[in-house]
Design an enzyme around this catalytic site. Structure first.
Site, PDB file in Angstrom:
ATOM      1  N   GLU A  16      -5.769 -11.031  -1.750  1.00 45.69           N
ATOM      2  CA  GLU A  16      -6.596 -10.890  -0.546  1.00 45.69           C
ATOM      3  C   GLU A  16      -8.079 -10.809  -0.911  1.00 45.69           C
ATOM      4  O   GLU A  16      -8.821  -9.970  -0.397  1.00 45.69           O
ATOM      5  CB  GLU A  16      -6.192  -9.627   0.234  1.00 45.69           C
ATOM      6  CG  GLU A  16      -4.725  -9.563   0.581  1.00 45.69           C
ATOM      7  CD  GLU A  16      -4.350  -8.281   1.330  1.00 45.69           C
ATOM      8  OE1 GLU A  16      -5.234  -7.635   1.910  1.00 45.69           O
ATOM      9  OE2 GLU A  16      -3.146  -7.948   1.333  1.00 45.69           O
ATOM     10  N   ASN A  30       2.127  -4.734  -3.359  1.00 45.45           N
ATOM     11  CA  ASN A  30       0.764  -5.193  -3.104  1.00 45.45           C
ATOM     12  C   ASN A  30      -0.116  -4.011  -2.698  1.00 45.45           C
ATOM     13  O   ASN A  30       0.325  -3.135  -1.943  1.00 45.45           O
ATOM     14  CB  ASN A  30       0.806  -6.227  -1.968  1.00 45.45           C
ATOM     15  CG  ASN A  30      -0.512  -6.937  -1.732  1.00 45.45           C
ATOM     16  OD1 ASN A  30      -1.063  -7.544  -2.635  1.00 45.45           O
ATOM     17  ND2 ASN A  30      -1.005  -6.880  -0.510  1.00 45.45           N
ATOM     18  N   ASP A  57     -11.904 -10.831  -1.259  1.00 43.99           N
ATOM     19  CA  ASP A  57     -13.205 -11.042  -0.623  1.00 43.99           C
ATOM     20  C   ASP A  57     -14.194 -10.072  -1.256  1.00 43.99           C
ATOM     21  O   ASP A  57     -13.808  -9.066  -1.831  1.00 43.99           O
ATOM     22  CB  ASP A  57     -13.165 -10.911   0.909  1.00 43.99           C
ATOM     23  CG  ASP A  57     -12.487  -9.656   1.417  1.00 43.99           C
ATOM     24  OD1 ASP A  57     -12.501  -8.617   0.713  1.00 43.99           O
ATOM     25  OD2 ASP A  57     -11.935  -9.685   2.536  1.00 43.99           O
ATOM     26  N   HIS A  86     -10.278  -6.535  -2.621  1.00 43.34           N
ATOM     27  CA  HIS A  86     -11.349  -6.343  -1.637  1.00 43.34           C
ATOM     28  C   HIS A  86     -12.495  -5.588  -2.310  1.00 43.34           C
ATOM     29  O   HIS A  86     -12.467  -4.365  -2.427  1.00 43.34           O
ATOM     30  CB  HIS A  86     -10.828  -5.560  -0.431  1.00 43.34           C
ATOM     31  CG  HIS A  86      -9.759  -6.267   0.334  1.00 43.34           C
ATOM     32  ND1 HIS A  86      -9.997  -7.461   0.989  1.00 43.34           N
ATOM     33  CD2 HIS A  86      -8.453  -5.975   0.541  1.00 43.34           C
ATOM     34  CE1 HIS A  86      -8.874  -7.862   1.581  1.00 43.34           C
ATOM     35  NE2 HIS A  86      -7.927  -6.981   1.311  1.00 43.34           N
ATOM     36  N   GLU A  96       0.808  -1.228   0.000  1.00 40.53           N
ATOM     37  CA  GLU A  96       0.000   0.000   0.000  1.00 40.53           C
ATOM     38  C   GLU A  96       0.842   1.280   0.000  1.00 40.53           C
ATOM     39  O   GLU A  96       0.744   2.124   0.882  1.00 40.53           O
ATOM     40  CB  GLU A  96      -0.990  -0.034   1.164  1.00 40.53           C
ATOM     41  CG  GLU A  96      -1.918  -1.238   1.079  1.00 40.53           C
ATOM     42  CD  GLU A  96      -2.869  -1.370   2.261  1.00 40.53           C
ATOM     43  OE1 GLU A  96      -2.887  -0.482   3.141  1.00 40.53           O
ATOM     44  OE2 GLU A  96      -3.596  -2.381   2.308  1.00 40.53           O
TER      45      GLU A  96
END
Length: 361
Positions: free
Chosen positions: A280, A215, A282, A251, A174
């Site tokens: 990651e 990432n 979801d 996400h 990030e």
């Protein structure tokens, strides 16, 4: 990156197998079973998500966290269904170096040992992030030289500890704001943008074989933030810096729409010569969950998987834990949740079956 949180056999075959067992136990001779009555072989049984992904030369995994290791039913599914895992929190700075120069790998070692026992690949997450830093680091006053020494020592101690056990490292997590400008973290403000290249070089020195990633979230499609990574990675490659992968967190939320250009975005990074991983994934929704929302979620999961399958250098997908029971979403986004392919009772949801179908199961 989230804050801390998280095959049936036909009845006839079962009866046939039980009957044969009883006969053998009684010492009776039995004729060889016909093809119809034999138990299904491993090849003919429906594959797990991990097995199906391997047929495409990719992995399908789940993140996990140490508190979940008290849940035997959870661990059974984690170890059997998935081919890869990521420690959700155990490798972050606050956990691995809680005091300056004092390293603690207890929690991370537990996750890695579980993965090894279940023949799972491990992604290392994360060496450098602006969140979940120990107080000694954030509350200190550091010169550029001091912080460089601290950063290099931390990266190399952690990477060397797990050398040969981790396939990827999220080296820098990030690093950009939504508009594509650099995030003004402690590291950026003290060291400037060159800290990213330094971190990658130091990690590579410690383990030549682990693939090194940048990432971030909200980089699924093409836009200012993913453009910033594209420009950065292109420059790093030109400068000979060992960056080898781009991690797309994934996400998503139903209320914001699906990134229709995710495959195109993955492909442009692959064109730079780096791997892409969905790190990651979801897909949350406003609660309560309804049949309609779950159906949309299932479609989105399948579409994301199909995008990865269509890009040769997309090497795998990790969901950010596999069950709503341990999802980070409700604690960070009140009123939202139901983001994962298994519900809170570890039962598969429509999303699980859509993923499986997308993988060819």
């Amino acid at each position: 990156m989230p804050r801390p949180m998280p095959l049936s056999m036909p009845v006839s075959r079962i009866l046939t197998a039980l009957s044969a067992t009883v006969c053998l136990a009684a010492g009776l001779a039995a004729a060889p079973a016909s093809a119809e009555s034999r138990p299904a072989s491993a090849e003919s049984r429906p594959g797990t998500l991990g097995e199906l992904a391997r047929k495409h030369h990719k992995y399908f995994g789940s993140a996990t966290d140490n508190p979940e290791f008290t849940d035997a039913a959870y661990l059974l599914r984690l170890g059997s269904e998935f081919g890869q895992t990521t420690p959700g929190n155990a490798m972050k700075w606050y956990a691995t170096e809680p005091a300056r120069g004092v390293f603690d790998f207890t929690a991370a070692d537990q996750v890695v040992a579980f993965a090894k026992a279940h023949r799972q690949k491990v992604r290392g997450h994360t060496l450098l992030w602006h969140n979940q830093l120990p107080a000694w680091l954030t509350e200190g006053t550091w010169s550029a030289a001091e912080l460089r020494a601290i950063l290099k020592n931390h990266i190399q101690k952690v990477v060397r500890h797990f050398k040969g056990q981790v396939i990827h490292w999220d080296v820098v997590n990030e690093a950009f704001n939504e508009d594509g400008t650099y995030r003004e973290s402690l590291f950026y403000k003290t060291l400037g943008p060159g800290y990213i290249a330094d971190a990658l070089r130091w990690a590579h020195e410690a383990d030549h074989h682990a693939k090194l990633y940048l990432n971030d979230y909200n980089v699924d499609g093409i836009g200012p933030k993913s453009d910033a990574y594209y420009t950065l990675i292109k420059q790093l490659k030109a400068d000979g810096v060992p960056v080898e992968g781009f991690g797309i967190q994934g996400h998503l939320a139903l209320q914001y729409g699906f990134p229709a250009d995710v495959q195109q975005n993955m492909q442009r990074f692959a064109g730079l010569g780096v791997e892409v991983a969905v790190t990651e994934l979801d897909i949350r929704m406003t609660l309560p969950a309804t049949a309609e929302k779950l159906a949309t979620q299932a479609t989105w999961y399948a579409d994301y998987v199909k995008a990865c399958l269509a890009v040769k250098k997309c090497v795998g997908i990790t969901i950010w834990d596999y069950t709503d029971k341990y999802s980070w979403i409700p604690s960070v986004f009140p009123g939202e949740g139901a983001a994962l392919p298994y519900d809170e009772n570890l039962r598969p949801k429509p999303a699980y079956y859509s993923i499986k179908e997308a993988l060819g199961g």
